[in-house]
Design a protein around this motif. Structure first.
Motif, mmCIF file in Angstrom:
data_model
loop_
_atom_site.group_PDB
_atom_site.id
_atom_site.type_symbol
_atom_site.label_atom_id
_atom_site.label_comp_id
_atom_site.label_asym_id
_atom_site.label_seq_id
_atom_site.Cartn_x
_atom_site.Cartn_y
_atom_site.Cartn_z
ATOM 1 N N GLY A 1 -57.787 -11.293 56.699
ATOM 2 C CA GLY A 1 -57.027 -10.241 56.040
ATOM 3 C C GLY A 1 -55.571 -10.185 56.465
ATOM 4 O O GLY A 1 -54.871 -9.217 56.192
ATOM 5 N N LYS A 2 -55.109 -11.205 57.150
ATOM 6 C CA LYS A 2 -53.718 -11.303 57.621
ATOM 7 C C LYS A 2 -53.223 -12.706 57.354
ATOM 8 O O LYS A 2 -54.003 -13.636 57.226
ATOM 9 C CB LYS A 2 -53.620 -11.033 59.131
ATOM 10 N N GLY A 3 -51.909 -12.859 57.332
ATOM 11 C CA GLY A 3 -51.296 -14.168 57.146
ATOM 12 C C GLY A 3 -50.643 -14.657 58.419
ATOM 13 O O GLY A 3 -50.928 -14.171 59.512
ATOM 14 N N VAL A 4 -49.733 -15.599 58.254
ATOM 15 C CA VAL A 4 -49.018 -16.176 59.389
ATOM 16 C C VAL A 4 -47.989 -15.186 59.898
ATOM 17 O O VAL A 4 -47.185 -14.654 59.138
ATOM 18 C CB VAL A 4 -48.339 -17.507 58.989
ATOM 19 N N LYS A 5 -48.036 -14.915 61.189
ATOM 20 C CA LYS A 5 -47.117 -13.986 61.852
ATOM 21 C C LYS A 5 -45.915 -14.712 62.432
ATOM 22 O O LYS A 5 -44.807 -14.195 62.425
ATOM 23 C CB LYS A 5 -47.867 -13.248 62.963
ATOM 24 N N ALA A 6 -46.146 -15.934 62.945
ATOM 25 C CA ALA A 6 -45.057 -16.651 63.602
ATOM 26 C C ALA A 6 -45.295 -18.155 63.573
ATOM 27 O O ALA A 6 -46.438 -18.613 63.615
ATOM 28 C CB ALA A 6 -44.923 -16.189 65.049
ATOM 29 N N HIS A 7 -44.195 -18.895 63.507
ATOM 30 C CA HIS A 7 -44.185 -20.348 63.667
ATOM 31 C C HIS A 7 -43.439 -20.625 64.964
ATOM 32 O O HIS A 7 -42.315 -20.150 65.149
ATOM 33 C CB HIS A 7 -43.455 -21.027 62.504
ATOM 34 N N LEU A 8 -44.059 -21.393 65.863
ATOM 35 C CA LEU A 8 -43.468 -21.707 67.162
ATOM 36 C C LEU A 8 -43.051 -23.171 67.217
ATOM 37 O O LEU A 8 -43.675 -24.023 66.593
ATOM 38 C CB LEU A 8 -44.476 -21.435 68.272
ATOM 39 N N PHE A 9 -42.040 -23.461 68.004
ATOM 40 C CA PHE A 9 -41.528 -24.808 68.220
ATOM 41 C C PHE A 9 -41.220 -25.523 66.898
ATOM 42 O O PHE A 9 -41.569 -26.684 66.689
ATOM 43 C CB PHE A 9 -42.485 -25.637 69.096
ATOM 44 N N CYS A 10 -40.551 -24.816 66.014
ATOM 45 C CA CYS A 10 -40.200 -25.379 64.706
ATOM 46 C C CYS A 10 -39.237 -26.555 64.820
ATOM 47 O O CYS A 10 -39.215 -27.423 63.943
ATOM 48 C CB CYS A 10 -39.633 -24.298 63.799
ATOM 49 N N ALA A 11 -38.447 -26.601 65.869
ATOM 50 C CA ALA A 11 -37.543 -27.744 66.065
ATOM 51 C C ALA A 11 -38.334 -29.028 66.301
ATOM 52 O O ALA A 11 -37.812 -30.123 66.094
ATOM 53 C CB ALA A 11 -36.592 -27.480 67.225
ATOM 54 N N SER A 12 -39.601 -28.903 66.717
ATOM 55 C CA SER A 12 -40.458 -30.065 66.944
ATOM 56 C C SER A 12 -41.321 -30.400 65.733
ATOM 57 O O SER A 12 -42.129 -31.317 65.790
ATOM 58 C CB SER A 12 -41.401 -29.795 68.128
ATOM 59 N N ARG A 13 -41.160 -29.648 64.670
ATOM 60 C CA ARG A 13 -41.977 -29.839 63.471
ATOM 61 C C ARG A 13 -41.885 -31.291 62.989
ATOM 62 O O ARG A 13 -40.823 -31.901 63.023
ATOM 63 C CB ARG A 13 -41.429 -28.934 62.371
ATOM 64 N N ALA A 14 -43.006 -31.832 62.520
ATOM 65 C CA ALA A 14 -43.015 -33.186 61.966
ATOM 66 C C ALA A 14 -42.149 -33.229 60.706
ATOM 67 O O ALA A 14 -42.111 -32.250 59.944
ATOM 68 C CB ALA A 14 -44.447 -33.590 61.626
ATOM 69 N N ASP A 15 -41.488 -34.333 60.489
ATOM 70 C CA ASP A 15 -40.605 -34.423 59.321
ATOM 71 C C ASP A 15 -41.373 -34.342 58.003
ATOM 72 O O ASP A 15 -40.811 -33.995 56.976
ATOM 73 C CB ASP A 15 -39.743 -35.687 59.380
ATOM 74 N N TRP A 16 -42.666 -34.617 58.034
ATOM 75 C CA TRP A 16 -43.472 -34.548 56.813
ATOM 76 C C TRP A 16 -44.056 -33.158 56.561
ATOM 77 O O TRP A 16 -44.721 -32.937 55.547
ATOM 78 C CB TRP A 16 -44.593 -35.589 56.854
ATOM 79 N N ASP A 17 -43.815 -32.214 57.453
ATOM 80 C CA ASP A 17 -44.381 -30.857 57.337
ATOM 81 C C ASP A 17 -43.573 -30.040 56.320
ATOM 82 O O ASP A 17 -42.873 -29.093 56.661
ATOM 83 C CB ASP A 17 -44.385 -30.188 58.716
ATOM 84 N N ARG A 18 -43.666 -30.460 55.068
ATOM 85 C CA ARG A 18 -42.979 -29.782 53.968
ATOM 86 C C ARG A 18 -43.587 -30.272 52.661
ATOM 87 O O ARG A 18 -44.203 -31.332 52.622
ATOM 88 C CB ARG A 18 -41.488 -30.092 53.992
ATOM 89 N N ASP A 19 -43.411 -29.528 51.611
ATOM 90 C CA ASP A 19 -43.882 -29.952 50.290
ATOM 91 C C ASP A 19 -42.797 -30.751 49.586
ATOM 92 O O ASP A 19 -41.616 -30.399 49.653
ATOM 93 C CB ASP A 19 -44.224 -28.740 49.408
ATOM 94 N N GLU A 20 -43.198 -31.811 48.928
ATOM 95 C CA GLU A 20 -42.295 -32.536 48.043
ATOM 96 C C GLU A 20 -42.086 -31.671 46.800
ATOM 97 O O GLU A 20 -42.952 -30.851 46.458
ATOM 98 C CB GLU A 20 -42.894 -33.892 47.638
#
Length: 132
Positions: free
Chosen positions: A102-121
């Motif tokens: 009943g809840k969604g995402v509250k926080a994203h941590l270490f976004c600077a380390s995110r994989a380059d593919w972690d996005r939608d085309e």
């Protein structure tokens, strides 16, 4: 009071959480990406006194990857399980919930380390079920 349940893929381990949680935290650091095999670890932060194992407490194996990073998995199916390394909180792997949050995402941590593919085309397809 709301009670939520969760378990591993094979059902050998199961737990309950009393009360509400404030949302999902997603860590995108390289360790969490490797441990999950995905874009990161999605967790719920639950006070220790509101978490309890229902079965299978002895059905786990813990890997100490570093002094500050461990991961616990089910011995049979390998599902990543709640981390119990903190004295105050349990870090519950969100994907192991059996009941709605009943809840969604509250926080994203270490976004600077995110994989380059972690996005939608731009032309990414979205399916409600597996395409036929």
């Amino acid at each position: 009071m709301t009670v939520r349940t969760g378990s591993c893929l094979c059902g050998a381990r199961a737990y309950e959480i009393d009360g509400d949680v404030d949302g999902v935290w997603i860590c995108h650091c390289s360790l969490c990406r490797k441990a999950s095999g995905s874009n990161g670890n999605s967790i719920l932060i639950v006070p220790r006194e509101r978490f309890r194992w229902l079965k299978g407490e002895d059905h786990a194996v813990t890997y100490a990857l570093r002094s500050t990073y461990t991961i616990t998995r089910c011995k049979t199916c390998g599902t990543p399980l709640p981390a119990e390394v903190d004295e105050r909180n349990i870090y519950v792997t969100a994907g192991t919930l059996d009941t709605p949050l009943g809840k969604g995402v509250k926080a994203h941590l270490f976004c600077a380390s995110r994989a380059d593919w972690d996005r939608d085309e731009p032309d990414a397809h979205v399916f409600d079920e597996r395409p036929g």
